[in-house]
Design a protein around this motif. Structure first.
Motif, PDB file in Angstrom:
ATOM      1  N   ALA A   1     -18.764 -92.257  47.384  1.00  0.00           N
ATOM      2  CA  ALA A   1     -19.470 -92.260  46.080  1.00  0.00           C
ATOM      3  C   ALA A   1     -19.279 -91.093  45.221  1.00  0.00           C
ATOM      4  CB  ALA A   1     -20.970 -92.479  46.441  1.00  0.00           C
ATOM      5  N   VAL A   2     -19.433 -89.814  45.721  1.00  0.00           N
ATOM      6  CA  VAL A   2     -19.433 -88.621  44.921  1.00  0.00           C
ATOM      7  C   VAL A   2     -17.800 -88.247  44.628  1.00  0.00           C
ATOM      8  CG1 VAL A   2     -19.368 -86.278  45.184  1.00  0.00           C
ATOM      9  CG2 VAL A   2     -21.239 -87.555  46.018  1.00  0.00           C
TER      10      VAL A   2
ATOM     11  N   ILE B   1     -14.805 -83.114  51.019  1.00  0.00           N
ATOM     12  CA  ILE B   1     -16.122 -83.341  51.497  1.00  0.00           C
ATOM     13  C   ILE B   1     -16.049 -83.716  53.009  1.00  0.00           C
ATOM     14  CG2 ILE B   1     -18.100 -84.639  51.351  1.00  0.00           C
ATOM     15  CD1 ILE B   1     -17.442 -85.314  48.353  1.00  0.00           C
TER      16      ILE B   1
ATOM     17  N   PHE C   1     -16.888 -90.871  41.911  1.00  0.00           N
ATOM     18  CA  PHE C   1     -17.610 -90.704  40.554  1.00  0.00           C
ATOM     19  C   PHE C   1     -16.680 -89.641  40.029  1.00  0.00           C
ATOM     20  CE2 PHE C   1     -20.418 -88.204  37.988  1.00  0.00           C
ATOM     21  CZ  PHE C   1     -21.054 -89.254  37.276  1.00  0.00           C
ATOM     22  N   VAL C   2     -16.310 -88.351  40.747  1.00  0.00           N
ATOM     23  CA  VAL C   2     -15.529 -87.320  40.334  1.00  0.00           C
ATOM     24  C   VAL C   2     -14.334 -87.820  39.729  1.00  0.00           C
ATOM     25  CG1 VAL C   2     -14.522 -84.903  40.829  1.00  0.00           C
ATOM     26  CG2 VAL C   2     -16.765 -85.476  41.645  1.00  0.00           C
TER      27      VAL C   2
ATOM     28  N   SER D   1      -9.869 -88.824  43.461  1.00  0.00           N
ATOM     29  CA  SER D   1     -10.955 -89.231  44.182  1.00  0.00           C
ATOM     30  C   SER D   1     -10.709 -88.994  45.520  1.00  0.00           C
ATOM     31  CB  SER D   1     -11.083 -90.654  43.969  1.00  0.00           C
ATOM     32  OG  SER D   1     -11.330 -90.956  42.535  1.00  0.00           O
TER      33      SER D   1
ATOM     34  N   ALA E   1     -18.783 -96.462  41.296  1.00  0.00           N
ATOM     35  CA  ALA E   1     -18.711 -95.000  41.217  1.00  0.00           C
ATOM     36  C   ALA E   1     -17.722 -94.539  40.271  1.00  0.00           C
ATOM     37  CB  ALA E   1     -18.662 -94.229  42.458  1.00  0.00           C
TER      38      ALA E   1
ATOM     39  N   GLY F   1     -18.608 -92.786  36.592  1.00  0.00           N
ATOM     40  CA  GLY F   1     -18.231 -91.344  36.228  1.00  0.00           C
ATOM     41  C   GLY F   1     -17.205 -91.573  34.851  1.00  0.00           C
TER      42      GLY F   1
ATOM     43  N   TRP G   1     -14.845 -89.587  36.692  1.00  0.00           N
ATOM     44  CA  TRP G   1     -15.175 -88.586  35.575  1.00  0.00           C
ATOM     45  C   TRP G   1     -13.912 -88.093  34.879  1.00  0.00           C
ATOM     46  CZ3 TRP G   1     -14.622 -83.152  34.640  1.00  0.00           C
ATOM     47  CH2 TRP G   1     -15.582 -82.919  33.580  1.00  0.00           C
TER      48      TRP G   1
ATOM     49  N   LEU H   1     -21.569 -91.564  51.250  1.00  0.00           N
ATOM     50  CA  LEU H   1     -21.887 -90.614  50.153  1.00  0.00           C
ATOM     51  C   LEU H   1     -20.699 -90.015  49.843  1.00  0.00           C
ATOM     52  CD1 LEU H   1     -25.389 -89.088  51.455  1.00  0.00           C
ATOM     53  CD2 LEU H   1     -25.184 -90.502  49.496  1.00  0.00           C
ATOM     54  N   ALA H   2     -19.719 -89.516  50.430  1.00  0.00           N
ATOM     55  CA  ALA H   2     -18.554 -88.585  50.351  1.00  0.00           C
ATOM     56  C   ALA H   2     -17.595 -89.914  49.368  1.00  0.00           C
ATOM     57  CB  ALA H   2     -17.852 -88.331  51.502  1.00  0.00           C
TER      58      ALA H   2
END
Length: 141
Positions: A55-56, A28, A59-60, A21, A122, A126, A63, A52-53
């Protein structure tokens, strides 16, 4: 199958997901700085982009944890947020005085609590998405 039990939480998986993460968030941020979308020298210039960075990135990371372990996705997401708290605490404990002049003082306590909650949600989301697809693929085969 309900897998949200503390005995299903793997500390190595949590640390792996947290490092993924943070690496994605850093990547990002680097891309945003290189492309000129965010000015790294300007104070507060990347507010929405930073959120946003995070959150993404989380999430990754979630995941990856969910796809590797497939159990307790929500608990793994919360544990990744707890790792963020521990890293923040240790960084302030070990290097707090040396970086006091460059500390992040622009945000409020509510802002940072919201970012921590965003990390947990997040990462849990994920992990849920990937563990659900992993279980679906296991049942189908």
């Amino acid at each position: 199958m309900h897998t949200e039990h503390l005995q299903n939480v793997r500390p190595a998986g949590v640390l792996f997901g947290w490092f993924v993460s943070v690496a994605v968030v850093s990547l990002i941020a680097l891309v945003l700085a290189v492309t000129g979308i965010v000015d790294p020298e300007a104070s507060g210039s990347g507010g929405l982009w930073g959120v946003l960075a995070i959150a993404v990135g989380f999430f990754v990371g979630g995941w990856f944890v969910g796809s590797r372990l497939g159990v307790a996705p929500i608990l793994h997401g919360v544990a990744m947020g707890v790792v963020s708290i521990l890293v923040w605490f240790l960084a302030n404990l070990l290097a707090g005085e040396t970086v006091a002049d460059s500390a992040w003082v622009s945000g409020s306590e509510t802002y940072y609590a919201g970012l921590l909650l965003l990390q947990m949600v997040a990462a849990g989301l994920g992990a849920s998405v990937s563990s659900r697809s992993r279980r679906r693929a296991t049942v189908a085969s």
